[in-house]
Design a protein around this motif. Sequence first.
Motif, PDB file in Angstrom:
ATOM      1  N   MET A 198       9.863   4.915   3.853  1.00 55.58           N
ATOM      2  CA  MET A 198       9.783   4.079   2.675  1.00 55.58           C
ATOM      3  C   MET A 198       8.501   4.401   1.922  1.00 55.58           C
ATOM      4  SD  MET A 198       9.441  -0.034   2.415  1.00 55.58           S
ATOM      5  CE  MET A 198      11.142  -0.449   2.571  1.00 55.58           C
ATOM      6  N   LYS A 199       8.615   4.587   0.651  1.00 56.79           N
ATOM      7  CA  LYS A 199       7.437   4.862  -0.162  1.00 56.79           C
ATOM      8  C   LYS A 199       6.666   3.582  -0.421  1.00 56.79           C
ATOM      9  CE  LYS A 199       9.095   8.833  -2.688  1.00 56.79           C
ATOM     10  NZ  LYS A 199       9.261   9.405  -4.019  1.00 56.79           N
ATOM     11  N   ILE A 200       5.354   3.687  -0.460  1.00 51.43           N
ATOM     12  CA  ILE A 200       4.527   2.515  -0.760  1.00 51.43           C
ATOM     13  C   ILE A 200       4.620   2.150  -2.245  1.00 51.43           C
ATOM     14  CG2 ILE A 200       2.368   3.714  -1.234  1.00 51.43           C
ATOM     15  CD1 ILE A 200       0.982   1.465   0.374  1.00 51.43           C
ATOM     16  N   ALA A 201       5.054   3.097  -3.069  1.00 52.46           N
ATOM     17  CA  ALA A 201       5.103   2.861  -4.511  1.00 52.46           C
ATOM     18  C   ALA A 201       6.139   1.817  -4.904  1.00 52.46           C
ATOM     19  CB  ALA A 201       5.377   4.165  -5.253  1.00 52.46           C
ATOM     20  N   VAL A 202       7.112   1.516  -4.054  1.00 51.66           N
ATOM     21  CA  VAL A 202       8.095   0.500  -4.392  1.00 51.66           C
ATOM     22  C   VAL A 202       7.582  -0.895  -4.056  1.00 51.66           C
ATOM     23  CG1 VAL A 202      10.168   1.906  -4.295  1.00 51.66           C
ATOM     24  CG2 VAL A 202       9.282   0.902  -2.207  1.00 51.66           C
ATOM     25  N   LYS A 203       6.531  -0.977  -3.262  1.00 55.66           N
ATOM     26  CA  LYS A 203       5.950  -2.265  -2.920  1.00 55.66           C
ATOM     27  C   LYS A 203       4.875  -2.633  -3.932  1.00 55.66           C
ATOM     28  CE  LYS A 203       6.606  -1.857   2.007  1.00 55.66           C
ATOM     29  NZ  LYS A 203       5.948  -1.917   3.307  1.00 55.66           N
ATOM     30  N   LYS A 204       4.570  -3.913  -4.001  1.00 58.38           N
ATOM     31  CA  LYS A 204       3.476  -4.347  -4.855  1.00 58.38           C
ATOM     32  C   LYS A 204       2.183  -4.299  -4.058  1.00 58.38           C
ATOM     33  CE  LYS A 204       6.022  -7.116  -8.120  1.00 58.38           C
ATOM     34  NZ  LYS A 204       6.072  -8.388  -8.836  1.00 58.38           N
ATOM     35  N   VAL A 205       1.109  -3.901  -4.717  1.00 63.38           N
ATOM     36  CA  VAL A 205      -0.191  -3.741  -4.088  1.00 63.38           C
ATOM     37  C   VAL A 205      -1.199  -4.578  -4.871  1.00 63.38           C
ATOM     38  CG1 VAL A 205      -1.962  -2.049  -3.498  1.00 63.38           C
ATOM     39  CG2 VAL A 205       0.425  -1.401  -3.398  1.00 63.38           C
ATOM     40  N   HIS A 206      -2.177  -5.129  -4.195  1.00 66.76           N
ATOM     41  CA  HIS A 206      -3.197  -5.944  -4.860  1.00 66.76           C
ATOM     42  C   HIS A 206      -4.223  -5.031  -5.522  1.00 66.76           C
ATOM     43  CE1 HIS A 206      -6.870  -8.415  -5.184  1.00 66.76           C
ATOM     44  NE2 HIS A 206      -5.989  -9.331  -5.552  1.00 66.76           N
ATOM     45  N   CYS A 207      -4.467  -5.236  -6.805  1.00 66.26           N
ATOM     46  CA  CYS A 207      -5.487  -4.498  -7.543  1.00 66.26           C
ATOM     47  C   CYS A 207      -6.724  -5.390  -7.647  1.00 66.26           C
ATOM     48  CB  CYS A 207      -4.989  -4.126  -8.930  1.00 66.26           C
ATOM     49  SG  CYS A 207      -6.229  -3.265  -9.933  1.00 66.26           S
ATOM     50  N   PRO A 208      -7.877  -4.945  -7.128  1.00 66.94           N
ATOM     51  CA  PRO A 208      -9.079  -5.781  -7.191  1.00 66.94           C
ATOM     52  C   PRO A 208      -9.611  -5.965  -8.614  1.00 66.94           C
ATOM     53  CG  PRO A 208      -9.575  -3.661  -6.187  1.00 66.94           C
ATOM     54  CD  PRO A 208      -8.100  -3.712  -6.393  1.00 66.94           C
TER      55      PRO A 208
END
Length: 52
Positions: free
Chosen positions: A1-11
């Motif tokens: 699974m690619k991490i790009a499909v998940k949402k990531v927290h941007c500081p």
Amino acid sequence: MKIAVKKVHCPKCEKLIRVREQTTDGTIRLSCVRCGQLLWVWDGIKWRQIRQ
């Protein structure tokens, strides 16, 4: 699974965001779609989080 499909927290944006995936010289870079800040890098072995 690619991490790009998940949402990531941007500081910088202080939100959960989707990321833009860029491939350069065998490394994968994930950057924020809203502000363009580099967040994660895949160096061929493991993911490294960029802290600024």
